[in-house]
Design a protein around this motif. Structure first.
Motif, PDB file in Angstrom:
ATOM      1  N   UNK A  60       0.864  -1.169   0.000  1.00 37.39           N
ATOM      2  CA  UNK A  60       0.000   0.000   0.000  1.00 37.39           C
ATOM      3  C   UNK A  60       0.905   1.225   0.000  1.00 37.39           C
ATOM      4  N   UNK A  61       0.635   2.159  -0.892  1.00 44.53           N
ATOM      5  CA  UNK A  61       1.381   3.412  -0.937  1.00 44.53           C
ATOM      6  C   UNK A  61       0.489   4.538  -0.448  1.00 44.53           C
ATOM      7  N   UNK A  62       1.086   5.470   0.259  1.00 43.59           N
ATOM      8  CA  UNK A  62       0.330   6.606   0.769  1.00 43.59           C
ATOM      9  C   UNK A  62       1.165   7.875   0.666  1.00 43.59           C
ATOM     10  N   UNK A  88       9.982   2.985   6.177  1.00 42.37           N
ATOM     11  CA  UNK A  88       8.718   3.095   5.443  1.00 42.37           C
ATOM     12  C   UNK A  88       8.687   4.318   4.532  1.00 42.37           C
ATOM     13  N   UNK A  89       9.481   5.334   4.871  1.00 40.09           N
ATOM     14  CA  UNK A  89       9.487   6.594   4.117  1.00 40.09           C
ATOM     15  C   UNK A  89      10.343   6.422   2.866  1.00 40.09           C
ATOM     16  N   UNK A  90       9.696   6.500   1.712  1.00 43.14           N
ATOM     17  CA  UNK A  90      10.391   6.349   0.432  1.00 43.14           C
ATOM     18  C   UNK A  90      10.845   7.691  -0.126  1.00 43.14           C
ATOM     19  N   UNK A 103       5.749  16.689   2.646  1.00 42.76           N
ATOM     20  CA  UNK A 103       4.988  15.655   1.967  1.00 42.76           C
ATOM     21  C   UNK A 103       5.858  14.405   1.952  1.00 42.76           C
ATOM     22  N   UNK A 104       5.301  13.297   2.430  1.00 44.07           N
ATOM     23  CA  UNK A 104       6.004  12.017   2.482  1.00 44.07           C
ATOM     24  C   UNK A 104       5.341  11.036   1.543  1.00 44.07           C
ATOM     25  N   UNK A 105       6.111  10.178   0.934  1.00 44.66           N
ATOM     26  CA  UNK A 105       5.589   9.020   0.227  1.00 44.66           C
ATOM     27  C   UNK A 105       6.047   7.818   1.028  1.00 44.66           C
ATOM     28  N   UNK A 106       5.091   6.999   1.470  1.00 45.88           N
ATOM     29  CA  UNK A 106       5.469   5.838   2.258  1.00 45.88           C
ATOM     30  C   UNK A 106       4.853   4.584   1.666  1.00 45.88           C
ATOM     31  N   UNK A 107       5.408   3.459   2.116  1.00 44.36           N
ATOM     32  CA  UNK A 107       4.950   2.163   1.648  1.00 44.36           C
ATOM     33  C   UNK A 107       4.761   1.244   2.838  1.00 44.36           C
ATOM     34  N   UNK A 108       3.676   0.502   2.835  1.00 44.66           N
ATOM     35  CA  UNK A 108       3.414  -0.474   3.881  1.00 44.66           C
ATOM     36  C   UNK A 108       2.767  -1.709   3.283  1.00 44.66           C
ATOM     37  N   UNK A 112      -3.696  -0.670   7.399  1.00 42.49           N
ATOM     38  CA  UNK A 112      -3.539  -0.618   8.850  1.00 42.49           C
ATOM     39  C   UNK A 112      -2.085  -0.338   9.226  1.00 42.49           C
ATOM     40  N   UNK A 113      -1.159  -0.971   8.524  1.00 46.32           N
ATOM     41  CA  UNK A 113       0.257  -0.727   8.804  1.00 46.32           C
ATOM     42  C   UNK A 113       0.618   0.739   8.556  1.00 46.32           C
ATOM     43  N   UNK A 114       0.101   1.316   7.493  1.00 45.86           N
ATOM     44  CA  UNK A 114       0.343   2.730   7.204  1.00 45.86           C
ATOM     45  C   UNK A 114      -0.264   3.596   8.308  1.00 45.86           C
ATOM     46  N   UNK A 115      -1.487   3.272   8.711  1.00 44.65           N
ATOM     47  CA  UNK A 115      -2.148   4.033   9.774  1.00 44.65           C
ATOM     48  C   UNK A 115      -1.355   3.945  11.075  1.00 44.65           C
TER      49      UNK A 115
END
Length: 158
Positions: A60-62, A88-90, A103-108, A112-115
């Motif tokens: 999941x990307x956010x 997690x921070x890409x 602004x961050x791009x993260x991956x989980x 739920x993991x992102x949250x």
């Protein structure tokens, strides 16, 4: 050698020989230039763009917007360092305007993991005053690469 850097950025698989031919340079000159760019921190790494949606990998990307209070004498740098050290921070960007500072791009693995990342790691950082999380539903283009032809939605064309 702007052209050399653009060629490498667009296709990191090009050999020194191919680059020399494309730029009408000697192979040794290309190798020396690339070595210097790596030593000077101009070339920071070489990446391959993967379409993870076509693999068995579930990710999941956010995109997360973060509002902070800058620290005295360090501004945003110390806060940025705390944030970008999380695996997690890409990507992490300081923004020039708008309601948020970073602004961050993260991956989980899951939403739920992102949250949990936001609530347990990001929000508790001193100086963080607000966050807004946006989940990526689909990538159409990333790092200059188009992710295939999307299916055309014919619903509006009656």
């Amino acid at each position: 050698m702007y052209k050399l850097l653009k060629l490498i950025e667009d296709d990191a698989t090009l050999t020194h020989e191919q680059l020399a031919l494309m730029l009408s340079k000697e192979v040794g000159d290309i190798k020396s230039a690339i070595d210097k760019y790596e030593r000077d921190g101009v070339i920071l790494g070489r990446k391959t763009v993967i379409n993870w949606d076509k693999t068995d990998s579930e990710t999941v990307n956010a995109i997360i917007e973060v509002k902070v209070t800058p620290q005295r004498d360090r501004g945003f740098d110390r806060i940025a360092e705390k944030i970008y050290n999380y695996p997690e921070v890409k990507s992490l960007y300081l923004m020039s305007s708008g309601g948020f500072d970073f602004t961050l791009l993260i991956e989980g693995k899951t939403m739920k993991e992102v949250a949990l990342f936001v609530t347990q790691k990001l929000a508790p950082i001193d100086s963080v005053t607000a966050t807004a999380t946006h989940f990526v539903l689909r990538k159409y283009k990333d790092k200059g690469v188009v992710y295939g032809i999307s299916e055309i939605d014919e619903r509006g064309n009656e």
